[in-house]
Design a protein around this motif. Structure first.
Motif, PDB file in Angstrom:
ATOM      1  N   VAL A  35      40.863 -76.692  33.052  1.00 17.55           N
ATOM      2  CA  VAL A  35      40.700 -76.325  34.457  1.00 17.55           C
ATOM      3  C   VAL A  35      39.200 -76.255  34.730  1.00 17.55           C
ATOM      4  N   PRO A  36      38.756 -76.526  35.950  1.00 16.07           N
ATOM      5  CA  PRO A  36      37.315 -76.570  36.237  1.00 16.07           C
ATOM      6  C   PRO A  36      36.557 -75.317  35.822  1.00 16.07           C
ATOM      7  N   ALA A  37      37.102 -74.138  36.085  1.00 11.76           N
ATOM      8  CA  ALA A  37      36.378 -72.900  35.770  1.00 11.76           C
ATOM      9  C   ALA A  37      36.147 -72.758  34.268  1.00 11.76           C
ATOM     10  N   THR A  38      37.147 -73.134  33.471  1.00  9.52           N
ATOM     11  CA  THR A  38      37.005 -73.035  32.012  1.00  9.52           C
ATOM     12  C   THR A  38      35.942 -73.990  31.507  1.00  9.52           C
ATOM     13  N   PHE A  39      35.951 -75.207  32.004  1.00  3.50           N
ATOM     14  CA  PHE A  39      34.964 -76.198  31.560  1.00  3.50           C
ATOM     15  C   PHE A  39      33.555 -75.770  31.978  1.00  3.50           C
ATOM     16  N   ASP A  40      33.412 -75.254  33.194  1.00  4.98           N
ATOM     17  CA  ASP A  40      32.104 -74.801  33.660  1.00  4.98           C
ATOM     18  C   ASP A  40      31.590 -73.643  32.804  1.00  4.98           C
ATOM     19  N   LYS A  41      32.497 -72.736  32.424  1.00  2.00           N
ATOM     20  CA  LYS A  41      32.103 -71.606  31.584  1.00  2.00           C
ATOM     21  C   LYS A  41      31.638 -72.088  30.212  1.00  2.00           C
ATOM     22  N   LEU A  42      32.352 -73.050  29.640  1.00  2.00           N
ATOM     23  CA  LEU A  42      31.964 -73.600  28.339  1.00  2.00           C
ATOM     24  C   LEU A  42      30.611 -74.309  28.426  1.00  2.00           C
ATOM     25  N   ARG A  43      30.389 -75.040  29.497  1.00  2.08           N
ATOM     26  CA  ARG A  43      29.102 -75.724  29.675  1.00  2.08           C
ATOM     27  C   ARG A  43      27.959 -74.712  29.787  1.00  2.08           C
ATOM     28  N   SER A  44      28.200 -73.652  30.527  1.00  2.00           N
ATOM     29  CA  SER A  44      27.161 -72.630  30.679  1.00  2.00           C
ATOM     30  C   SER A  44      26.845 -71.954  29.352  1.00  2.00           C
ATOM     31  N   GLN A  45      27.891 -71.628  28.582  1.00  2.00           N
ATOM     32  CA  GLN A  45      27.676 -71.000  27.276  1.00  2.00           C
ATOM     33  C   GLN A  45      26.908 -71.933  26.352  1.00  2.00           C
ATOM     34  N   ALA A  46      27.281 -73.204  26.349  1.00  2.00           N
ATOM     35  CA  ALA A  46      26.583 -74.178  25.512  1.00  2.00           C
ATOM     36  C   ALA A  46      25.133 -74.348  25.958  1.00  2.00           C
ATOM     37  N   ARG A  47      24.892 -74.350  27.270  1.00  4.19           N
ATOM     38  CA  ARG A  47      23.529 -74.505  27.779  1.00  4.19           C
ATOM     39  C   ARG A  47      22.639 -73.342  27.329  1.00  4.19           C
ATOM     40  N   LEU A  48      23.179 -72.121  27.380  1.00  2.83           N
ATOM     41  CA  LEU A  48      22.413 -70.956  26.947  1.00  2.83           C
ATOM     42  C   LEU A  48      22.110 -71.014  25.450  1.00  2.83           C
ATOM     43  N   GLN A  49      23.122 -71.299  24.639  1.00  2.00           N
ATOM     44  CA  GLN A  49      22.919 -71.336  23.189  1.00  2.00           C
ATOM     45  C   GLN A  49      21.992 -72.482  22.795  1.00  2.00           C
ATOM     46  N   ASN A  50      22.171 -73.627  23.448  1.00  2.21           N
ATOM     47  CA  ASN A  50      21.315 -74.770  23.125  1.00  2.21           C
ATOM     48  C   ASN A  50      19.879 -74.497  23.553  1.00  2.21           C
ATOM     49  N   GLY A  51      19.717 -73.799  24.670  1.00  2.00           N
ATOM     50  CA  GLY A  51      18.376 -73.437  25.119  1.00  2.00           C
ATOM     51  C   GLY A  51      17.661 -72.565  24.115  1.00  2.00           C
ATOM     52  N   TYR A  52      18.399 -71.653  23.483  1.00  2.00           N
ATOM     53  CA  TYR A  52      17.795 -70.807  22.455  1.00  2.00           C
ATOM     54  C   TYR A  52      17.388 -71.641  21.237  1.00  2.00           C
ATOM     55  N   LYS A  53      18.238 -72.591  20.856  1.00  2.00           N
ATOM     56  CA  LYS A  53      17.915 -73.456  19.710  1.00  2.00           C
ATOM     57  C   LYS A  53      16.630 -74.236  19.965  1.00  2.00           C
ATOM     58  N   VAL A  54      16.433 -74.659  21.199  1.00  2.00           N
ATOM     59  CA  VAL A  54      15.269 -75.472  21.542  1.00  2.00           C
ATOM     60  C   VAL A  54      14.008 -74.615  21.713  1.00  2.00           C
ATOM     61  N   SER A  55      14.139 -73.490  22.417  1.00  2.00           N
ATOM     62  CA  SER A  55      12.959 -72.703  22.788  1.00  2.00           C
ATOM     63  C   SER A  55      12.699 -71.490  21.902  1.00  2.00           C
ATOM     64  N   GLY A  56      13.758 -70.966  21.259  1.00  2.00           N
ATOM     65  CA  GLY A  56      13.621 -69.741  20.479  1.00  2.00           C
ATOM     66  C   GLY A  56      13.619 -68.494  21.336  1.00  2.00           C
ATOM     67  N   ALA A  57      13.869 -68.648  22.632  1.00  2.00           N
ATOM     68  CA  ALA A  57      13.871 -67.503  23.547  1.00  2.00           C
ATOM     69  C   ALA A  57      15.291 -67.229  24.018  1.00  2.00           C
ATOM     70  N   HIS A  58      15.732 -65.973  23.869  1.00  2.00           N
ATOM     71  CA  HIS A  58      17.065 -65.604  24.322  1.00  2.00           C
ATOM     72  C   HIS A  58      17.086 -65.404  25.835  1.00  2.00           C
ATOM     73  N   LYS A  59      18.184 -65.838  26.448  1.00  2.00           N
ATOM     74  CA  LYS A  59      18.358 -65.665  27.888  1.00  2.00           C
ATOM     75  C   LYS A  59      19.769 -65.177  28.177  1.00  2.00           C
ATOM     76  N   TRP A  60      19.948 -64.623  29.367  1.00  2.00           N
ATOM     77  CA  TRP A  60      21.274 -64.182  29.799  1.00  2.00           C
ATOM     78  C   TRP A  60      21.433 -64.496  31.277  1.00  2.00           C
ATOM     79  N   GLU A  61      22.689 -64.600  31.698  1.00  2.00           N
ATOM     80  CA  GLU A  61      22.996 -64.859  33.098  1.00  2.00           C
ATOM     81  C   GLU A  61      24.031 -63.857  33.571  1.00  2.00           C
ATOM     82  N   LEU A  62      23.860 -63.378  34.782  1.00  2.00           N
ATOM     83  CA  LEU A  62      24.808 -62.444  35.384  1.00  2.00           C
ATOM     84  C   LEU A  62      26.005 -63.211  35.938  1.00  2.00           C
TER      85      LEU A  62
END
Length: 246
Positions: free
Chosen positions: A27-54
């Motif tokens: 379903v669209p909401a599930t896929f969007d949530k997975l993409r967001s989670q992957a984007r955050l984790q991948n961003g940490y792998k690349v930058s070394g900086a932790h981030k969060w989203e409300l």
């Protein structure tokens, strides 16, 4: 498997996937949530900086106001106890002034006493202050209190009151319903990266605490001094968990 079949085989690919690349079966909401989670984790792998989203309509909005008599609670269990059902051997709590209160149990009779001691202490505090609550992280504590009330036939009404009156608040549920983070897990240890919590205990996780307690039980007769030292490391670990919950 669904993602791989659609050609998305890595976290990086998922992080970079377009919204219209949603595979069949999502379903669209599930896929969007997975993409967001992957984007955050991948961003940490690349930058070394932790981030969060409300998240939208965050669960934290329904938390009650803080009370000076709030309790922050964490339990330790030993699944390899000789009797069936394991042993709940430490009931730990801190108050808002970070004072630590432990109730220990090393056999079934002591488990009943420690359980009753903690529940009476917490129940009395919350009865005296209707604005106070017990905060814990993940559902283990509620499940264990229910189990122990049934097992020992004591404090059943008090435990029922704590749960049915909404006095026990699971902060894991609040976190998962409020923010998305760049960690691969929402365990309390992983969240500590966001509030720079420094642990004093050498015990690193729940699995290690079980091993340490097993070691303690072996040492009790052979080397009481070393056994006492090991028990203190477990107490420090439990206190860390309680303060981290706070």
């Amino acid at each position: 498997e669904k993602l791989k079949k659609s050609g998305i085989a890595t976290m990086t690919a998922l992080a970079e996937a377009a919204a219209d690349s949603r595979p069949d079966g999502f379903v669209p909401a599930t896929f969007d949530k997975l993409r967001s989670q992957a984007r955050l984790q991948n961003g940490y792998k690349v930058s070394g900086a932790h981030k969060w989203e409300l998240l939208e309509d965050p669960e934290i909005g329904v938390l009650p106001p803080a009370s000076p008599n709030d309790i922050f609670f964490d339990m330790e269990g030993f699944p390899y106890f000789v009797e069936r059902g394991g042993l709940e051997y430490l009931f730990g709590a801190v108050t808002r002034d970070k004072q630590f209160y432990p109730w220990w149990a090393h056999n079934r009779d002591q488990e009943a006493e420690a359980f009753a001691g903690f529940v009476k202490w917490a129940y009395d505090k919350l009865q005296a202050d209707p604005t106070a609550h017990i905060y814990h992280y993940a559902p283990y504590e509620v499940t264990a209190l229910n189990k122990l009330a049934t097992r020992h036939g004591v404090m059943e009404q008090q435990v029922d009151w704590l749960i049915t009156q909404g006095k026990m608040i699971d902060l894991y549920k609040v976190v998962k319903g409020s923010i998305m983070v760049s960690q691969p897990s929402y365990s309390i240890k992983k969240l500590e990266a966001f509030y720079e919590f420094g642990r004093k205990s050498t015990v690193v996780d729940a699995g290690s605490s079980i091993e340490e307690y097993d070691y303690y039980r072996q040492l009790v007769e052979q080397d009481p001094a070393e056994a006492k030292r090991v028990l203190q490391t477990i107490a420090d670990y439990n206190e860390d968990d309680c303060v981290s919950t706070l």
